[in-house]
Design an enzyme around this catalytic site. Structure first.
Site, PDB file in Angstrom:
ATOM      1  N   ASP A  50      37.946  32.170  39.041  1.00 13.88           N
ATOM      2  CA  ASP A  50      38.951  31.122  38.882  1.00 13.88           C
ATOM      3  C   ASP A  50      39.275  31.060  37.393  1.00 13.88           C
ATOM      4  OD1 ASP A  50      38.590  30.634  41.549  1.00 13.88           O
ATOM      5  OD2 ASP A  50      37.712  28.642  41.321  1.00 13.88           O
TER       6      ASP A  50
ATOM      7  N   ASP B  61      43.127  26.224  51.155  1.00 14.15           N
ATOM      8  CA  ASP B  61      42.268  25.220  50.505  1.00 14.15           C
ATOM      9  C   ASP B  61      42.108  24.021  51.440  1.00 14.15           C
ATOM     10  OD1 ASP B  61      42.132  26.675  48.019  1.00 14.15           O
ATOM     11  OD2 ASP B  61      44.151  25.990  47.577  1.00 14.15           O
TER      12      ASP B  61
HETATM   13  O1  1PR Z   1      48.776  27.193  45.163  1.00  9.67           O
HETATM   14  O2  1PR Z   1      49.553  29.530  45.223  1.00  9.67           O
HETATM   15  O3  1PR Z   1      49.419  28.305  43.064  1.00  9.67           O
HETATM   16  O4  1PR Z   1      47.382  29.027  44.268  1.00  9.67           O
HETATM   17  C1  1PR Z   1      46.428  28.333  43.526  1.00  9.67           C
HETATM   18  C2  1PR Z   1      45.113  29.036  43.763  1.00  9.67           C
HETATM   19  O5  1PR Z   1      44.151  28.461  42.882  1.00  9.67           O
HETATM   20  C3  1PR Z   1      44.617  28.878  45.172  1.00  9.67           C
HETATM   21  O6  1PR Z   1      44.082  30.106  45.610  1.00  9.67           O
HETATM   22  C4  1PR Z   1      43.478  27.847  45.065  1.00  9.67           C
HETATM   23  O7  1PR Z   1      42.422  28.147  45.965  1.00  9.67           O
HETATM   24  C5  1PR Z   1      43.017  28.047  43.629  1.00  9.67           C
HETATM   25  N1  1PR Z   1      42.537  26.791  43.012  1.00  9.67           N
HETATM   26  C6  1PR Z   1      43.305  25.779  42.579  1.00  9.67           C
HETATM   27  N2  1PR Z   1      42.508  24.821  42.028  1.00  9.67           N
HETATM   28  C7  1PR Z   1      41.261  25.266  42.106  1.00  9.67           C
HETATM   29  C8  1PR Z   1      40.075  24.558  41.609  1.00  9.67           C
HETATM   30  O8  1PR Z   1      38.946  25.009  41.789  1.00  9.67           O
HETATM   31  N3  1PR Z   1      40.268  23.432  40.972  1.00  9.67           N
HETATM   32  N4  1PR Z   1      40.194  27.261  42.982  1.00  9.67           N
HETATM   33  C9  1PR Z   1      41.267  26.504  42.727  1.00  9.67           C
HETATM   34  C10 1PR Z   1      39.759  27.432  44.184  1.00  9.67           C
HETATM   35  C11 1PR Z   1      38.018  28.228  45.269  1.00  9.67           C
HETATM   36  C12 1PR Z   1      37.445  29.570  45.398  1.00  9.67           C
HETATM   37  C13 1PR Z   1      36.094  29.628  44.764  1.00  9.67           C
HETATM   38  C14 1PR Z   1      35.219  29.645  45.986  1.00  9.67           C
HETATM   39  C15 1PR Z   1      33.866  30.174  45.752  1.00  9.67           C
HETATM   40  N5  1PR Z   1      38.571  28.043  44.029  1.00  9.67           N
HETATM   41  O9  1PR Z   1      38.230  30.616  45.102  1.00  9.67           O
HETATM   42  O10 1PR Z   1      36.039  30.675  43.928  1.00  9.67           O
HETATM   43  O11 1PR Z   1      35.161  28.336  46.520  1.00  9.67           O
HETATM   44  O12 1PR Z   1      33.142  29.360  44.922  1.00  9.67           O
HETATM   45  P1  1PR Z   1      31.564  29.250  45.036  1.00  9.67           P
HETATM   46  O13 1PR Z   1      31.060  30.577  45.462  1.00  9.67           O
HETATM   47  O14 1PR Z   1      31.129  28.927  43.650  1.00  9.67           O
HETATM   48  O15 1PR Z   1      31.277  28.174  46.021  1.00  9.67           O
HETATM   49  P2  1PR Z   1      48.848  28.471  44.429  1.00  9.67           P
END
Ligand code: 1PR
Length: 571
Positions: free
Chosen positions: A259, A422
């Site tokens: 991320d 999400d």
């Molecule tokens: O809506 O097309 O612009 O995409 C935004 C992207 O950014 C989406 O894929 C969304 O999942 C991601 N995103 C937005 N905010 C966050 C955040 O964390 N605040 N990350 C975010 C989402 C989730 C996973 C993470 C897993 C594994 N992150 O990708 O890496 O949950 O984590 P873990 O193994 O530590 O539990 P758009």
């Protein structure tokens, strides 16, 4: 200028291939004009996207005839993926478009009733022409290579293409297909050597150094030769080689996810949240501190490649605030990562129609194209997929051809379009409490003892919930042309309690495209659980890899001990 030429018709990521060739110490020139084709000493044709658009591009650019002449001249030629398929007579993917017809046979769609389609991931290639010939082409026994395709040439023993051309076969589920062909100086692979780690780099090396090519005369001599078994070695020449029976050796993928966002100092960092909150607990009034900094994106991607990740995903988690085309650091991250990382790269965040600050509209297709040219193999669509699914249902269960999913899948192929979901769990007492949503029994009762739940789709990194459930989303996205689902969970993210198995199982059952389970991995056993209990094709983790709490090697070894096939770590 003579030398090594690359035939690119602008349909996808060729950057990794160019980088791999350069890494091996060779220069490569892009074909810019049909006459360049016949100037080449060696020609590589990496086809990407749909068969029909590849053939149409070849014909409209005037490349088809010189390409056939080049191949007939017996100069070294290497086709990759659709670049191999175009050599056949035609494809069910685009029935009205003829292929080049160099090899007899037709490309057909995989059967998706028995397995996920596309065939996306790592699989072996078993030689049927003999080990020596395979080794000449840099192919190694029992190594795995990266495939991504929905259409393939079925292997039919006794058919002319099998007899004269097939070098290796691969089994996916119940189907055996031709995974490479070689005859004279023509060598093609259905898999992507440039995405197959060091095993794939060896295949490119053999072609570039000339080991692959043996010439048609030698080929014919070998094919008609009596059995030659060199004592004390494995060297057996066709046709006496008796191939091993085929076997499905498709592996489960382990994906490392980064991320990425700018921190408060403006540096691009890999961060990681708990339930999507990426800030440290701080002493400010809001109680929030700095954005967590877990490293630099390019360096971490390289580390994961070297440690054995089968795929790497970058999510630009704050891209909804900016225009991604202005987001040059993310493009630069991809360009630099593709110099040293030879496994598939996915980029997510901000894949949608965007208007830049001076009011100019950039369609999602253009945004995605910029990422593909910078080194991405797949783009992942988050918020925009939710809006597209809402529109899909408003139109009565169909698309209108304008969504990012449809336009990108049409141009670059479904396999290049991942949907990042999400979801947030909403507990209810009974299914009748959420009559328009797909309600399932909760794994654990809710805070007030609720026994049921549904999974609400969110947009803008989980900041806004929508009136759409995950099952509705994934079914709509599959129909619109998406090739894979990256299934996060806002509740499990960063908690290290294991994946949400109920959610994942429910999604796996609803669709036929591959599913990547994400969020919550805290131990190697969690990967075993998710593979064994849900049947997903891939599992992703972030936090445990960034903090070196569970090495990739341990994840793979634990999977192997539990009879789950995974790719061996490259050397
Ligand atoms: O809506 O097309 O612009 O995409 C935004 C992207 O950014 C989406 O894929 C969304 O999942 C991601 N995103 C937005 N905010 C966050 C955040 O964390 N605040 N990350 C975010 C989402 C989730 C996973 C993470 C897993 C594994 N992150 O990708 O890496 O949950 O984590 P873990 O193994 O530590 O539990 P758009």
């Amino acid at each position: 200028m003579s030398g090594i030429y690359l035939l690119d018709y602008g349909a996808g990521n060729v950057r990794s291939l160019v980088n791999a060739v350069k890494k091996l110490g060779y220069d490569i020139t892009f074909v810019k004009d049909p006459s360049d084709i016949l100037k080449a000493d060696k020609l590589i044709f990496p086809g990407v996207g749909a068969f029909g658009s590849a053939m149409t591009s070849l014909v409209t650019k005037g490349y088809a005839e010189p390409l056939k002449q080049y191949i007939a001249s017996n100069k070294p030629f290497m086709g990759i993926c659709v670049g191999m398929q175009t050599l056949f007579e035609g494809s069910d993917e685009s029935p009205s478009v003829p292929g080049l017809g160099v090899i007899p046979g037709r490309v057909q769609l995989f059967d998706s009733t028995t397995k996920a389609v596309p065939h996306m991931g790592w699989n072996t290639a078993r030689t049927i022409q003999g080990l020596e010939r395979a080794q000449n082409c840099g192919l190694e026994y029992k190594r795995t290579y990266y495939f991504v395709h929905s259409f393939a040439i079925p292997f039919n023993e006794g058919s002319p293409e099998a007899k004269e051309w097939a070098l290796t076969t691969t089994q996916y589920g119940d189907q055996v297909f031709i995974s490479s062909v070689r005859r004279g100086n023509v060598f093609c692979t259905q898999f992507h050597p440039e995405k197959s780690g060091f095993a794939g780099v060896n295949v490119l090396k053999a072609f570039l150094s000339g080991e692959t090519a043996i010439g048609v005369e030698a080929d014919v001599a070998a094919l008609t030769a009596p059995q030659i078994l060199v004592p004390g070695s494995l060297s057996i020449l066709a046709p006496s080689y008796v191939p091993e029976p085929s076997k499905d050796e498709f592996t489960k993928r382990i994906v490392a996810c980064l991320d990425v966002r700018a921190n408060d100092q403006g540096d691009l960092v890999v961060t990681k949240g708990d339930q999507y909150d990426v800030r440290e607990q701080g002493s400010s009034e809001s109680g929030k501190g700095d954005v967590r900094n877990l490293g630099k994106p390019v360096e971490l991607a390289r580390r994961y490649f070297e440690e054995g990740a089968d795929e790497i995903t970058f999510l630009n988690i704050t891209s909804f605030r900016n225009c991604p085309l202005m987001d040059t650091p993310m493009l630069e991250v991809l360009r630099r990562a593709s110099e040293t990382v030879f496994v598939p790269l996915t980029i997510g965040g901000g894949i949608k129609d965007v208007v830049d600050p001076d009011g100019k509209l950039h369609p999602a297709l253009e945004v995605a194209g910029e990422y593909f040219r910078s080194g991405a193999d797949k783009v992942s669509i988050g918020s925009d997929a939710v809006y597209a699914a809402e529109k899909f249902y408003a139109l009565g269960g169909r698309g209108d051809g304008t969504s990012a999913i449809e336009t990108i899948a049409h141009a670059y192929g479904s396999q290049a379009v991942v949907i990042s979901v999400d979801p947030k769990k909403i507990y209810v007492n009974s299914p009748s409490d959420a009559p328009t949503h797909h309600v399932i029994e909760a794994q654990q009762p809710g805070p007030n003892g609720e026994k049921y739940c549904w999974y609400q789709c969110t947009v803008s990194g989980g900041r806004e919930g929508r009136d759409l459930d995950v099952r509705q989303l994934v079914v709509a996205c599959q129909t619109l042309g998406a090739g894979e689902i990256l299934l996060n969970s806002m509740d499990q993210d960063g908690m290290k309690q294991g994946y949400d198995l109920k959610l994942i199982q429910d999604v796996r059952e609803a669709i036929r495209i591959p599913v990547i389970a994400s969020s919550g991995a805290g131990a190697a056993q969690h990967f075993v659980d998710v593979f064994q209990k849900t049947g997903v094709e891939a599992a992703l983790a972030a936090g445990i890899f960034h903090r070196r709490e569970v090495p990739l090697e341990e994840v793979k070894e634990t999977c192997k001990k539990n009879n789950i096939r995974v790719r061996n770590i490259d050397a």
